[in-house]
Design a protein around this motif. Structure first.
Motif, PDB file in Angstrom:
ATOM      1  N   ALA A 665     -19.013 -18.066 -39.477  1.00 61.73           N
ATOM      2  CA  ALA A 665     -18.787 -18.378 -38.165  1.00 61.73           C
ATOM      3  C   ALA A 665     -19.071 -19.674 -37.571  1.00 61.73           C
ATOM      4  N   GLY A 666     -18.099 -20.396 -37.166  1.00 65.40           N
ATOM      5  CA  GLY A 666     -18.185 -21.764 -36.547  1.00 65.40           C
ATOM      6  C   GLY A 666     -18.166 -21.750 -35.019  1.00 65.40           C
ATOM      7  N   PHE A 667     -18.901 -22.630 -34.402  1.00 64.25           N
ATOM      8  CA  PHE A 667     -19.024 -22.961 -33.079  1.00 64.25           C
ATOM      9  C   PHE A 667     -18.661 -24.192 -32.596  1.00 64.25           C
ATOM     10  N   ALA A 668     -17.948 -24.633 -31.755  1.00 66.08           N
ATOM     11  CA  ALA A 668     -17.617 -25.879 -31.257  1.00 66.08           C
ATOM     12  C   ALA A 668     -17.339 -25.988 -29.724  1.00 66.08           C
ATOM     13  N   PRO A 669     -18.324 -25.776 -28.999  1.00 66.33           N
ATOM     14  CA  PRO A 669     -18.380 -25.821 -27.405  1.00 66.33           C
ATOM     15  C   PRO A 669     -17.587 -26.845 -26.824  1.00 66.33           C
ATOM     16  N   THR A 670     -17.202 -26.529 -25.400  1.00 65.93           N
ATOM     17  CA  THR A 670     -16.422 -27.548 -24.633  1.00 65.93           C
ATOM     18  C   THR A 670     -17.484 -28.036 -23.757  1.00 65.93           C
ATOM     19  N   TYR A 671     -17.172 -29.405 -23.108  1.00 66.08           N
ATOM     20  CA  TYR A 671     -18.292 -29.949 -22.260  1.00 66.08           C
ATOM     21  C   TYR A 671     -17.406 -30.470 -21.051  1.00 66.08           C
ATOM     22  N   ASP A 672     -18.145 -30.805 -19.848  1.00 64.83           N
ATOM     23  CA  ASP A 672     -17.417 -31.315 -18.762  1.00 64.83           C
ATOM     24  C   ASP A 672     -16.936 -32.677 -18.783  1.00 64.83           C
ATOM     25  N   GLY A 673     -17.740 -33.487 -19.443  1.00 62.93           N
ATOM     26  CA  GLY A 673     -17.580 -34.993 -19.424  1.00 62.93           C
ATOM     27  C   GLY A 673     -16.329 -35.352 -20.441  1.00 62.93           C
ATOM     28  N   GLU A 674     -15.333 -35.981 -19.899  1.00 62.80           N
ATOM     29  CA  GLU A 674     -14.370 -36.521 -20.887  1.00 62.80           C
ATOM     30  C   GLU A 674     -14.681 -37.801 -21.563  1.00 62.80           C
ATOM     31  N   ILE A 675     -14.254 -37.534 -22.741  1.00 59.35           N
ATOM     32  CA  ILE A 675     -14.466 -38.982 -23.512  1.00 59.35           C
ATOM     33  C   ILE A 675     -13.652 -39.920 -23.315  1.00 59.35           C
ATOM     34  N   SER A 676     -14.083 -41.232 -23.328  1.00 60.51           N
ATOM     35  CA  SER A 676     -13.429 -42.459 -22.887  1.00 60.51           C
ATOM     36  C   SER A 676     -13.160 -43.424 -23.730  1.00 60.51           C
ATOM     37  N   GLU A 677     -12.159 -44.210 -23.860  1.00 57.75           N
ATOM     38  CA  GLU A 677     -11.818 -45.020 -24.984  1.00 57.75           C
ATOM     39  C   GLU A 677     -12.926 -46.020 -25.229  1.00 57.75           C
ATOM     40  N   HIS A 678     -13.747 -46.443 -24.371  1.00 55.16           N
ATOM     41  CA  HIS A 678     -14.505 -47.620 -24.486  1.00 55.16           C
ATOM     42  C   HIS A 678     -15.896 -47.153 -25.536  1.00 55.16           C
ATOM     43  N   GLN A 679     -15.845 -45.638 -25.515  1.00 57.46           N
ATOM     44  CA  GLN A 679     -17.183 -45.159 -26.096  1.00 57.46           C
ATOM     45  C   GLN A 679     -16.609 -45.064 -27.541  1.00 57.46           C
ATOM     46  N   GLN A 755     -26.662 -27.317 -26.925  1.00 56.29           N
ATOM     47  CA  GLN A 755     -26.051 -27.177 -25.650  1.00 56.29           C
ATOM     48  C   GLN A 755     -24.961 -26.395 -25.800  1.00 56.29           C
ATOM     49  N   PHE A 756     -24.590 -25.135 -25.791  1.00 57.72           N
ATOM     50  CA  PHE A 756     -23.162 -24.345 -25.661  1.00 57.72           C
ATOM     51  C   PHE A 756     -22.348 -24.431 -24.530  1.00 57.72           C
ATOM     52  N   SER A 757     -21.128 -23.926 -24.553  1.00 53.24           N
ATOM     53  CA  SER A 757     -20.537 -23.847 -23.471  1.00 53.24           C
ATOM     54  C   SER A 757     -20.888 -22.842 -22.330  1.00 53.24           C
ATOM     55  N   SER A 758     -20.456 -23.528 -21.187  1.00 54.32           N
ATOM     56  CA  SER A 758     -20.821 -22.421 -19.863  1.00 54.32           C
ATOM     57  C   SER A 758     -20.405 -21.214 -20.022  1.00 54.32           C
ATOM     58  N   SER A 759     -21.210 -20.280 -19.453  1.00 52.25           N
ATOM     59  CA  SER A 759     -20.684 -18.876 -19.388  1.00 52.25           C
ATOM     60  C   SER A 759     -21.209 -18.269 -18.094  1.00 52.25           C
ATOM     61  N   GLU A 760     -20.819 -17.212 -17.913  1.00 52.02           N
ATOM     62  CA  GLU A 760     -21.278 -16.527 -16.606  1.00 52.02           C
ATOM     63  C   GLU A 760     -22.528 -16.501 -16.037  1.00 52.02           C
ATOM     64  N   ASP A 761     -23.561 -16.577 -17.222  1.00 50.72           N
ATOM     65  CA  ASP A 761     -25.146 -16.185 -16.635  1.00 50.72           C
ATOM     66  C   ASP A 761     -25.850 -17.739 -16.646  1.00 50.72           C
TER      67      ASP A 761
END
Length: 874
Positions: A665-679, A755-761
């Protein structure tokens, strides 16, 4: 006719007590009780005479305690009253409540704390929750027991609960003020021990404000206030309060002893040894006059021993410390006294005798650990114990160097193991015990439910709450903790095998380790004390230890080296110089004359942050690139563990294929901040969370999970990507999965969490508390996240990190990280690792090593990309 005899005996007993012939009254009452219990009286007749006898015994309990100061006699009287009640009354009533109150009080006075707690808890269970006065008394008694046991967190909880119960009582009740004053006084004393002197002073003044100037208990808050100011080193105020207390002291052993003890401490602290000695002499005279045991006697004699030892008067110091040890009923005080005596013997080079005392202290530490309920106080005990174990190691090492006898090597190793992650071992053993000793599934589920609810409350209480809301949640937490403690105690009583396995935390012996070690394996365990650092090395045919020198310089070197590892601008020749220095100090003495290919490293303290694989085995003078440096990983396969005992326990785990519903079972969450090129600098990301707490995307994490899933030949795989990768999904799918893999953000500052992805709770953080509730059967957990092997450092227990939580939950092997790991290169390393492990059938450690070597071969890759990943287990 028996009834007439019993009636006559009762009348004789009452008359004897009236004439102050208490011994005669007691003896006659015992005879009446014996005839009553043996006779064939009707129930109504039994209860009539039984009630009278109970009344006599409780009256005697009062007299013997308060007039004769004989607590043991008072306790005996209360037990006789209880025996009569149990024989004649089938249901609890007000009389039984009163009896248990007497029993709890006397048991506390006699330092039989767990028995006292049991009586008070039973009293609470049979008391109506509207009876605030009696429930307050019970909670107060439990708080007092924990206070004296040194479990101050529990003590504080129960005192505050007693205060809440008292708030339900009508303030017009005569006992209200005296009860509240007693609570303020005991909280004052407790806050002094905790080190919160300002709150202690507030409580002490509140107590004085409730008592008339002529009240016989005014002495106690005055003494406590003096002690608080003494600890704050405000000596003129301390002396003023001690003198006030002396002026109102009653002529009894209790108050006179407390007063003398306070003055001895004061004069010792202010350097007036002459006055201190005068008070010590008064103390001796007082002891001879009363010839009774008192809780303050061992404390006072301990202080006297310290004073005479500081003056070089070893004879008197030894006399007083022996008296302190003899009279110390509480294990905490006994430990302090024994430890001081060990120091005295050590100063005289009496190593064998001093070592024997450390062994005795070790037994006391185990007893205290079993009695402590809260995790925080077990951690505090582990911190205190480590200093004692360091002393034991130093003594045993000196004897080993002098004699080369194997028993001293075993003793040093034993103390080193007792100082390392014993609480984690306890958690692992608890998990093993609860699943392997026949405890029914419904009880296992009930235990998990308790843990889940407590974890939810702990999470809520970490938030910013109003005082009223926080108070309500604390009340709920308190009641739930009490329920859980009772549940666990019943489990221990009903399932003795569970109890035995749960508390089987004895360290593994060198002999047992040698039987488990294969040819080519070398087990290396480090101990970092406040002063010295030691290593132990054990193979299938060799065993030895060594002194690595002062701890402070080693810690400084490790800290400097780690800064070089995580700085991608570090030059190879600067890096190599530090890497070789640490190799020479930490590894070269260990591997000298050893023909091994595998190292099992059990670090300690700051060593847990060190990537041993990244040390260099030689020093080059020419300028070189990172990809050609002589890293230690080129010579050895390296894995880690918290202690050798935990490593050996892991070898005994059995994992059966039918346990698993999923292979992967593999987990790869999503996050609100977008990656930028300079990083993005070749896979190294300089920022992962901004000042608002927004996490940046990990663009290669999803690819990592997908690629790894594709390497499994079976269809029993699941991947959770983006919004599907929630904390809830992880908790639901992890218990019966063989390989668990998380590619996400990890943090470790205040709390360690993923830190996992956002959920309803909105609950997105997987903490150590969440993990430890799980019942895992995972063969391997991979935490491909930053900092998952770091957490709050606690002396004696190392890092309270996420990897630790997974081991406690039942995982056999865990791969975690000791610093930030770059997203792109992490995906490459992990995919390669699984390929080698699954398709080439390499062991976990072998596959991880080869994947790292493959990454090292890339010219632009620095040690930051690969050395942070550490395997615990196998």
């Amino acid at each position: 006719m028996p009834s007439l005899t019993i009636k006559k005996l009762i009348e004789d007993a009452r008359q004897a007590i009236k004439n102050q012939d208490y011994k005669g009254g007691y003896t006659t009452s015992l005879e009446a009780k014996k005839k009553l219990l043996k006779g064939k009286e009707s129930l109504s007749c039994f209860r009539e005479y039984g009630a009278e006898l109970i009344d006599i015994f409780l009256g005697l309990a009062d007299i013997t305690e308060y007039k004769l100061s004989n607590t043991q006699w008072s306790l005996d009287c209360s037990f006789h009253a209880e025996e009569i009640h149990l024989a004649g009354w089938k249901t609890p009533d007000d009389t039984l409540i009163k009896i248990n109150d007497y029993l709890g009080y006397s048991l506390n006075r006699l330092y039989r704390f767990q028995e006292a707690i049991d009586k008070y808890e039973y009293l609470i269970s049979i008391t109506d929750d509207t009876d605030g006065t009696m429930r307050m008394t019970a909670y107060y008694g439990i708080g007092l027991a924990y206070d004296e046991m040194g479990d101050w967190e529990n003590s504080l909880h129960y005192y505050l609960q007693a205060e809440r119960e008292l708030s339900k009582v009508d303030k017009g009740v005569p006992e209200y003020n005296s009860s509240l004053a007693a609570l303020h006084n005991n909280l004052c004393s407790l806050y002094i021990r905790i080190g919160n002197y300002e709150t202690a002073i507030e409580r002490g003044n509140a107590c004085i404000g409730l008592l008339p100037t002529s009240h016989p208990n005014l002495f106690f808050p005055l003494i406590n206030l003096g002690t608080a100011y003494l600890e704050k080193e405000v000596y003129h105020k301390a002396l003023d309060y001690f003198q006030q207390a002396e002026s109102v002291a009653q002529k009894n052993l209790d108050q006179q002893l407390r007063s003398l003890y306070s003055f001895i401490k004061y004069y010792h602290a202010t350097g007036d040894i002459k006055q201190a000695k005068k008070n010590i002499q008064l103390l001796d005279n007082l002891d001879e006059e009363y010839q009774q045991w008192h809780a303050y006697l061992p404390r006072a004699y301990f202080k006297a021993a310290q004073i005479f030892f500081s003056e070089g008067n070893k004879e008197k110091s030894l006399r007083f410390i022996d008296k302190a040890i003899e009279l110390a009923h509480a294990e905490q005080w006994k430990i302090e006294a024994l430890n001081f005596k060990a120091d005295m013997l050590l100063a005289d080079k009496e190593l064998e005798e001093s070592l024997a005392l450390i062994c005795t202290i070790d037994n006391s530490i185990d007893e205290i650990r079993r009695s402590y309920k809260t995790y925080e106080y077990k951690l505090l005990l582990a911190e205190q114990a480590k200093d004692i174990y360091e002393k034991g190691i130093g003594i045993a090492h000196s004897l080993y160097k002098e004699t080369q006898q194997a028993k001293y090597l075993q003793t040093t190793f034993y103390f080193a193991e007792k100082s390392k992650s014993i609480l984690l071992l306890h958690e692992v053993q608890h998990q093993n015990a609860i699943t392997s000793t026949g405890i029914p599934d419904e009880l296992q589920k009930k235990e998990q439910d308790f843990l889940f609810r407590l974890n939810v409350l702990n999470t809520i209480l970490r938030k910013n709450l109003t005082d009223e809301v926080k108070k309500n949640y604390q009340q709920e937490q308190f009641e739930l903790n009490s329920e859980f403690d009772n549940f666990i105690r019943e489990l221990e009583q009903q399932y003795p095998d569970y109890y035995q396995l749960k508390y089987n935390t004895a360290p593994v012996s060198i002999e047992v380790l040698q039987k488990h070690l294969q040819k080519g394996q070398l087990l290396v365990s480090y101990f970092i004390g406040e002063k010295r650092t030691y290593y132990f090395k054990i193979s299938s045919h060799t065993r030895d230890m060594g002194d690595l020198g002062e701890s402070s310089s080693l810690v400084d070197n490790i800290s400097a080296f780690n800064k070089l590892v995580i700085n991608i601008r570090t030059k190879p020749h600067h890096y190599q110089k530090k890497a070789y220095l640490l190799y020479e100090k930490l590894i070269a003495p260990v591997v000298k004359n050893e023909r091994v290919t595998e190292l099992i490293v059990c670090p300690d303290g700051e060593f847990a942050k060190l990537p041993f694989e990244a040390l260099c085995t030689a020093e080059y003078t020419d300028t070189v690139d990172f990809h050609v440096l002589p890293y230690l990983i080129r010579n050895y396969e390296i894995r880690y563990h918290f202690s050798t005992t935990l490593w050996q326990h892991g070898l005994n785990k059995q994992y059966l294929p039918d346990k698993y519903q999923h292979d992967f079972a593999g987990f790869a969450p999503t996050y609100d901040g977008e990656i930028s090129e300079h990083q993005n600098r070749g896979g190294y990301y300089s920022t992962y969370r901004d000042s608002n707490g927004i996490c940046y995307e990990l663009p290669f994490a999803k690819e990592e999970v997908r690629n790894i899933s594709g390497l499994f030949s079976t269809k029993k795989t699941s991947i959770y990507i983006n919004s599907q990768a929630s904390k809830e999904a992880f908790i639901n799918n992890s218990p019966k999965t063989k390989y668990l893999h998380v590619a996400a953000h990890g943090f470790y500052k205040e709390d360690s969490y993923i830190q996992f992805s956002s959920s309803e709770d909105k609950d997105t953080r997987l903490t150590v508390g969440d993990i430890q509730i799980l019942r895992l059967s995972a063969f391997l957990v991979v935490l491909s996240c930053c900092n998952t092997a770091l957490g709050q450092y606690r002396k004696g227990e190392s890092m309270l990190a996420l990897n630790r939580g997974f081991l406690a939950a039942g995982a056999q092997n865990v791969i975690s990280t000791i610093f930030k790991v770059p997203d792109k290169l992490a995906a490459q390393l992990m995919t390669d690792f699984y390929q080698l492990h699954l398709n080439d059938s390499q062991h976990i450690g072998t596959a991880l090593r080869q994947a790292k070597l493959n990454l090292i071969a890339n010219k632009d890759v620095t040690p930051m990309a690969w050395s942070g990943y550490q395997l615990i287990g196998e």
